[in-house]
Write a protein that holds these residues in place. Sequence first.
Motif, PDB file in Angstrom:
ATOM      1  N   ALA A 118       0.823  -1.208   0.000  1.00  0.00           N
ATOM      2  CA  ALA A 118       0.000   0.000   0.000  1.00  0.00           C
ATOM      3  C   ALA A 118       0.858   1.260   0.000  1.00  0.00           C
ATOM      4  N   VAL A 119       1.906   1.286   0.804  1.00  0.00           N
ATOM      5  CA  VAL A 119       2.778   2.464   0.862  1.00  0.00           C
ATOM      6  C   VAL A 119       3.525   2.642  -0.457  1.00  0.00           C
ATOM      7  N   SER A 120       4.013   1.553  -1.029  1.00  0.00           N
ATOM      8  CA  SER A 120       4.716   1.641  -2.313  1.00  0.00           C
ATOM      9  C   SER A 120       3.780   2.123  -3.418  1.00  0.00           C
ATOM     10  N   SER A 121       2.562   1.634  -3.417  1.00  0.00           N
ATOM     11  CA  SER A 121       1.591   2.058  -4.426  1.00  0.00           C
ATOM     12  C   SER A 121       1.225   3.525  -4.261  1.00  0.00           C
ATOM     13  N   ALA A 122       1.056   3.968  -3.030  1.00  0.00           N
ATOM     14  CA  ALA A 122       0.763   5.381  -2.800  1.00  0.00           C
ATOM     15  C   ALA A 122       1.927   6.260  -3.262  1.00  0.00           C
ATOM     16  N   GLY A 123       3.149   5.810  -2.994  1.00  0.00           N
ATOM     17  CA  GLY A 123       4.318   6.550  -3.475  1.00  0.00           C
ATOM     18  C   GLY A 123       4.370   6.600  -4.990  1.00  0.00           C
TER      19      GLY A 123
END
Length: 127
Positions: free
Chosen positions: A50-55
């Motif tokens: 989720a964090v990688s996708s948001a980035g």
Amino acid sequence: MTLTRLEIGVAIFLLLLGVFAAWEAAGMPQGTPALPGPGMVPMALGVLLAVSSAGLIVWRIRVRPPEDAVIALGHRHITLAVTAILAAGFLFERAGFLITSTLLLFVLLWSISPLNWWRALLAAIGA
């Protein structure tokens, strides 16, 4: 559809997948860092996704690629390696471990390394 919209769409899908994985892992026992439970790894992977996708979404919105960017899909070595791994998965039960792993190692050595086909075959048989 432009490449930027496609990348943002894929990133949104991966963001939702990461949130879903973290949500489902929240119902499992997390344990402690000294003794992790069965929900710790799915939770960590879901949050990381989720964090990688948001980035990726933020980066793609802020940095626009040039309109004439050329995207080349496919590469002979990668296609051959993925095909060999999939074939090994199907061949494993029928031919057994020894034959399957030897054939897989031969195909990977022959396609990726600078060895000739006969040297790759000898290395695969010798391993």
